[in-house]
Design a protein around this motif. Structure first.
Motif, PDB file in Angstrom:
ATOM      1  N   HIS A   1       0.851  -1.201   0.000  1.00  0.00           N
ATOM      2  CA  HIS A   1       0.000   0.000   0.000  1.00  0.00           C
ATOM      3  C   HIS A   1       0.882   1.245   0.000  1.00  0.00           C
ATOM      4  CE1 HIS A   1      -4.065   1.800   1.282  1.00  0.00           C
ATOM      5  NE2 HIS A   1      -3.260   2.818   1.023  1.00  0.00           N
TER       6      HIS A   1
ATOM      7  N   HIS B   1      -9.948   1.119  -0.157  1.00  0.00           N
ATOM      8  CA  HIS B   1      -9.698   1.879   1.064  1.00  0.00           C
ATOM      9  C   HIS B   1     -11.007   1.870   1.863  1.00  0.00           C
ATOM     10  CE1 HIS B   1      -6.191   3.670  -0.933  1.00  0.00           C
ATOM     11  NE2 HIS B   1      -5.852   4.215   0.221  1.00  0.00           N
TER      12      HIS B   1
ATOM     13  N   HIS C   1      -6.213  -0.296   4.731  1.00  0.00           N
ATOM     14  CA  HIS C   1      -6.346   0.098   6.142  1.00  0.00           C
ATOM     15  C   HIS C   1      -7.283  -0.873   6.893  1.00  0.00           C
ATOM     16  CE1 HIS C   1      -4.096   3.627   5.127  1.00  0.00           C
ATOM     17  NE2 HIS C   1      -4.997   3.997   4.243  1.00  0.00           N
TER      18      HIS C   1
HETATM   19 ZN   LIG Z   1      -3.929   4.771   0.926  1.00  0.00          ZN
END
Ligand SMILES: [Zn+2]
Length: 313
Positions: free
Chosen positions: A5, A194, A217
């Motif tokens: 990422h 995301h 995340h």
């Molecule tokens: Zn990002």
């Protein structure tokens, strides 16, 4: 060292920014690397993801021409290689590079050329990176997002490995993007989303429902045990970016940071940088940080590294 990422536009060092400006005859706010860092790195008083995203303005303004995108990719590859990276999935949103009239296709081709140039000049290196194309959250860009899907379809396996959805999650919820991901599934393009960064666990649940192979995340999955269970059962990796997550206030403190909670629960967590420059970090630094913060054992550190290896697109 593997990074799953990492945003292209958030990873430009002052050196790269200076070279891009010189190439295009653009005057920067400063010639001094230390002063430039203040424009490129997030400040200590960052309050939210929306604040964080402002740091992308300067780098993006330098990435609107083919030659600049190609040079930038080549220089970033060299930088990652010099940091000791083995593999990286670099993401960017082609639609953000059209201010001077480039098409999304020209943007993607320019990035792929930069990768080729690096490979030509470093044929013996064992470093490689591939691209994830980001769609953007927003109110009036559905056409652009569909074009990004077409680009991913065209260049899949040719340096592009997946799709993503980035941008202001708090303002434009994941559930609004159902048709985009339905199309991606039909085209068999793998994707990450995301989710669970500026929005809650429900956003992660929807991303899983859409068929995301990984979650960008996903930190706020900690707010809902059902969602954590889903992540575990489906073995969907989370792309955690600890420093960035603290800066955007996705999590308020290290004490609240759910890395151990996820690890102990059996969720496949990976550690990533998000943005080399905006967050002033890299995967080695992030791994060291979490090792210290959570007193992780050698076994736990190995699990994190293995997870990254097993989660590449
Ligand atoms: Zn990002």
């Amino acid at each position: 060292m593997i990074d799953l990422h990492l945003h292209l536009d958030g990873s430009l060092t002052p050196e790269i920014v200076t070279k891009l400006a010189k190439l295009q005859g653009i005057t920067l706010p400063s010639c001094d690397y230390e002063e430039l860092r203040e424009f490129l790195c997030v400040s200590k008083d960052c309050e939210s993801l929306n604040d964080y995203l402002k740091c992308f303005d300067l780098p993006l303004s330098l990435l609107q021409e083919k030659e600049a995108i190609t040079l930038c990719v080549k220089l970033l590859f060299e930088h990652l290689y010099s940091l000791g990276y083995q593999y990286c999935e670099i993401r960017f949103a082609p639609q953000l590079h059209k201010k001077h009239g480039l098409s999304q296709k020209e943007v993607v081709e320019a990035a792929l050329s930069g990768r080729e140039e690096f490979k030509k000049q470093h044929s013996k290196s064992n470093f490689d990176a591939k691209f994830i194309l980001c769609m953007m959250r927003g109110s009036d860009n559905q056409k652009e997002n569909f074009e990004t899907i077409e680009m991913a379809r065209e260049f899949l396996g040719k340096g592009v490995v997946a799709l993503d959805l980035a941008g202001a999650e708090g303002l434009f919820p994941t559930k609004n993007y159902e048709v985009e991901f339905k199309t991606a599934r039909e085209y068999e393009i793998p994707f990450t989303i995301h989710a669970g960064e500026a929005d809650g666990a429900e956003s992660v649940r929807i991303a899983i429902e859409f068929g995301a192979k990984r979650i960008g995340h996903g930190i706020r999955a900690m707010e809902n045990e059902e969602v954590m269970k889903l992540l575990k059962e489906k073995a969907i990796p989370l792309e955690l970016c600890p420093t960035s997550n603290l800066q955007t206030k996705a999590v308020s403190s290290w004490k609240e940071y759910p890395l151990k909670k996820f690890l102990d629960y059996g969720i496949m967590v990976t550690i990533n940088s998000d943005n080399l420059m905006v967050s002033d970090t890299n995967v080695a630094k992030e791994l060291k940080l979490v090792q210290n913060e959570f007193s992780l054992s050698v076994e736990e550190m190995n699990i994190l590294k293995e997870n990254s290896k097993n989660s590449v697109f």
